[in-house]
Scaffold this motif. Structure first.
Motif, PDB file in Angstrom:
ATOM      1  N   MET A 133       0.826  -1.208   0.000  1.00  0.00           N
ATOM      2  CA  MET A 133       0.000   0.000   0.000  1.00  0.00           C
ATOM      3  C   MET A 133       0.865   1.265   0.000  1.00  0.00           C
ATOM      4  O   MET A 133       0.377   2.351  -0.245  1.00  0.00           O
ATOM      5  N   ILE A 164      -2.389  -3.983   6.299  1.00  0.00           N
ATOM      6  CA  ILE A 164      -2.498  -2.895   7.276  1.00  0.00           C
ATOM      7  C   ILE A 164      -1.124  -2.302   7.553  1.00  0.00           C
ATOM      8  O   ILE A 164      -0.966  -1.084   7.677  1.00  0.00           O
ATOM      9  N   THR A 221       1.513  -2.105   5.515  1.00  0.00           N
ATOM     10  CA  THR A 221       1.977  -1.215   4.449  1.00  0.00           C
ATOM     11  C   THR A 221       1.096   0.027   4.361  1.00  0.00           C
ATOM     12  O   THR A 221       1.539   1.071   3.886  1.00  0.00           O
ATOM     13  N   TYR A 222      -0.160  -0.096   4.821  1.00  0.00           N
ATOM     14  CA  TYR A 222      -1.023   1.088   4.899  1.00  0.00           C
ATOM     15  C   TYR A 222      -0.435   2.085   5.896  1.00  0.00           C
ATOM     16  O   TYR A 222      -0.392   3.290   5.636  1.00  0.00           O
ATOM     17  N   SER A 249      -1.223   9.022  -3.230  1.00  0.00           N
ATOM     18  CA  SER A 249      -2.422   8.209  -2.992  1.00  0.00           C
ATOM     19  C   SER A 249      -3.284   8.124  -4.241  1.00  0.00           C
ATOM     20  O   SER A 249      -3.899   7.093  -4.492  1.00  0.00           O
ATOM     21  N   PHE A 307     -11.000  -0.816   4.095  1.00  0.00           N
ATOM     22  CA  PHE A 307     -10.108   0.296   4.410  1.00  0.00           C
ATOM     23  C   PHE A 307     -10.873   1.572   4.716  1.00  0.00           C
ATOM     24  O   PHE A 307     -10.384   2.435   5.407  1.00  0.00           O
ATOM     25  N   LEU A 357     -11.400   0.207  -0.801  1.00  0.00           N
ATOM     26  CA  LEU A 357     -10.649   1.458  -0.940  1.00  0.00           C
ATOM     27  C   LEU A 357     -11.158   2.251  -2.143  1.00  0.00           C
ATOM     28  O   LEU A 357     -11.416   3.455  -2.047  1.00  0.00           O
ATOM     29  N   ALA A 391      -8.131   5.121   7.892  1.00  0.00           N
ATOM     30  CA  ALA A 391      -7.005   4.473   8.567  1.00  0.00           C
ATOM     31  C   ALA A 391      -7.145   4.625  10.072  1.00  0.00           C
ATOM     32  O   ALA A 391      -6.767   3.738  10.848  1.00  0.00           O
TER      33      ALA A 391
END
Lengths: 292, 331
Positions: free
Chosen positions: A41, A100, A102-103, A223, B70, B130, B261
């Protein structure tokens, strides 16, 4: 102005350039996923780091083409550090945790970008010969976009040669199909995963510095690119290189058209397209996807 | 007939000590605003409960079904916008109708999204959440005429909270809103707990553990995943209705990936697969956020570092902390 033909030339060249950038980022993601089953991510953030590094190098007086070589090396080093410290220990854990993790990496890198370079947009200064325009079928087209097309073709060609003609490429291709067998042949899979991650980071950084002059460099670019490249690899089928090429062309074209006709909600069209393709072809347009 | 079949995986439900603790926490939270007049803490706990509800809905999805979303905050946002628009444009006084409209609309939006998502594997599911979340964010952000774009939805009326003629107070009153949130959150918690502890919850856990085996024994995996997804979105819709009534305002930043997040981190902090853990995680997260955001603007770096740290070293979160301590004591 060139009229209708001019618009057609404009749109098709622009969508080719956009597709090329999508393709390089998406193939980096695809290589990492195909070899180590890790969906990074943070890939979009690494792309942004590449663009910013390129901007700093050009601003300090390096030639654009020198920066195109140095920035990916720097980002590759960052990738090596990331892989060894946080990705490698996660190898055996469930996929949800690596997603999660890499997020979290993405937010860390985005925060670092804002900390180092600030919130304001930056521009890469191009060498003098790339600043003019060229007349194609009656329309004035910027030269640097044409140079960009050649660069993308060169990078893709180089990658294909690397994967198909060298021994390291052979190992990488073999590892993506039967990792156990490669491991039995005495090849350390840990190095293969590391190499795949670093290669992916280098691709992301190259795409970043190529895309730098096309758009403004701002903290959001990472992003946005992450989402677009996800769309590309999901439509093309995860881990499939041929599918990614087709999907990148498709998405680049659709997005350019949508941006030309309905500016604000262009991305919504792309998301709907992805949802429709996934609902009816869950393994991507070529049916080559490897979903876990 | 007395056929009490025990289904493996379901814990014993009646534990006096646990029920005692839960009732104690509920009564304690209910009495808190009457003992402490501090407005700041009342509204902070109110926010913790609303986000706790949202985190719990994500926990239903991630901790029980094993599907990662997400951007679960998108569904909070959709519901909040609909409730706000209903109160502003249609009827400024009918609170229950507005909440109902918000929750129904969220479900209507979530159904086709879920239908597409359950057709894919775990990874593509996560990526799709996402993409859809970003799509909703873009729509809310760019559709200036309806949503107010970047400025957000403003000019919310404050309807009275009434039930069968009995009036609690206006939503603009922090105390009335606090008690309302507490009651709704408690009802949602117990209902969700009941649903999760039923055979339905066991099926969800079976799917999480091994999707193939679950389908071999005759479970319609897609249908149950969709039901789990709808339950999670319904709860997110309820938290969204509470959110806009409490804040009186909603902007697109509530629906951003960054906020998503944050919700994920609340669940991780609390620990997966225990509904109450999500509330604890939300409480810790909001407290830390209030604390750090006053010190530095580079809150993103800390968010990222904490997420990385949690996944690497404490994947079981606050709930798992007890097990760690037990193991430590035994040596």
């Amino acid at each position: 102005m060139g009229g209708t033909i001019g618009i057609i030339v404009d749109i098709s060249l622009n969508s080719l350039v956009l597709s090329g950038v999508f393709l390089i980022v998406a193939i980096g993601l695809n290589i990492i996923y195909g070899l180590s089953r890790i969906m990074n991510m943070g890939h979009g953030a690494l792309y942004a780091v590449g663009a910013y590094t390129g901007y700093t190098l050009v601003a300090t007086g390096f030639n654009y083409f020198v920066a195109l070589v140095i920035a990916p090396i720097i980002v590759g080093g960052i990738g090596l550090l990331i892989e060894r410290t946080i990705i490698a220990p996660m190898r055996k854990r469930s996929m949800v945790y690596t997603l999660i993790l890499t997020y979290g990496l993405m937010f860390f890198l985005d925060g670092m970008i804002k900390y180092v370079w600030g919130n304001k947009p930056c521009f890469i200064d191009l060498p003098a010969f790339m600043q003019g325009t060229l007349s194609i079928l009656g329309t004035q087209y910027p030269i640097f976009r044409l140079v960009t097309l050649f660069l993308i073709a060169g990078i893709m060609g180089g990658l294909m040669l690397f994967l198909n003609k060298t021994k390291v490429g052979l190992i990488l291709r073999a590892s993506s199909t039967i990792p156990e067998m490669v491991s039995c042949l005495g090849i350390n899979m840990s190095y293969v995963h590391m190499g795949a991650f670093v290669l992916g980071c280098i691709m992301a950084a190259m795409a970043g510095i190529i895309a730098g002059p096309l758009t403004t460099i701002d903290p959001l670019m990472g992003s946005e690119m992450l989402i677009s490249s996800f769309v590309v690899i999901v439509i093309g089928g995860l881990g499939s290189l041929r599918g990614a090429v087709l999907a990148a062309l498709l998405i680049g074209f659709v997005q350019t058209l949508a941006e030309f006709f309905i500016t604000d909600l262009a991305m919504v069209i792309v998301y709907v397209l992805m949802a429709v393709i996934l609902a009816f072809m869950p393994r991507g347009i070529l049916g080559e996807g490897k979903f876990e | 007939m007395n056929n009490t079949t025990t289904i493996p995986g379901i814990k014993k439900r009646f534990v006096p000590l646990k029920i005692f603790i839960v009732v104690l926490v509920f009564v304690g939270l209910g009495l808190f605003p009457f003992m402490s007049g501090n407005r700041f803490y009342i509204s902070m706990i109110n926010e913790m409960m609303i986000y706790g509800l949202l985190a719990m809905s994500l926990d239903v999805l991630l901790g029980y079904t094993g599907a990662l979303s997400f951007m679960h905050n998108a569904y909070l946002g959709i519901s909040a916008y609909v409730v706000g628009l209903f109160l502003i444009h249609i009827s400024p006084a009918s609170l229950w109708m507005a909440c109902f409209a918000g929750i129904i609309f969220t479900s209507i939006v979530a159904l086709p999204v879920g239908w597409v998502q359950v057709r894919t594997g775990g990874l593509a599911f996560a990526l799709l959440t996402l993409a859809f979340g970003m799509m909703f964010h873009t729509i809310v952000w760019k559709w200036y005429d309806v949503t107010g774009g970047d400025d957000g939805l403003m000019g919310m009326p404050n309807p009275d909270i009434t039930l069968f003629g009995w009036k609690l107070g206006s939503t603009g009153d922090p105390l009335a809103m606090y008690l309302f949130t507490l009651v709704i959150a408690a009802i949602c918690f117990f209902l969700t707990r009941r649903i999760i502890n039923s055979p339905f919850g066991a099926v969800l856990e079976a799917i999480r553990e091994n999707e193939d085996r679950a389908s071999f024994i005759g479970i319609n995996v897609r249908r149950y995943k969709l039901l789990g997804w709808m339950l999670a979105c319904l709860l997110a819709g309820i938290s969204g209705a509470l959110f806009i009534l409490y804040k009186g305002y909603i902007g697109p930043s509530t629906m951003s990936a960054f906020a998503g997040a944050g919700v994920l981190m609340m669940v991780l902090l609390g620990g997966l697969g225990s509904l109450w853990g999500a509330f604890v995680g939300a409480a810790i997260f909001i407290y830390i956020q209030d604390y750090i955001s006053t010190m530095t603007e580079h809150w993103e770096i800390f968010l990222g570092l904490v997420v990385i740290f949690l996944v690497l070293f404490l994947p079981t979160g606050f709930v798992g902390l007890g097990d760690h301590l037990k193991r430590f004591r035994k040596g």
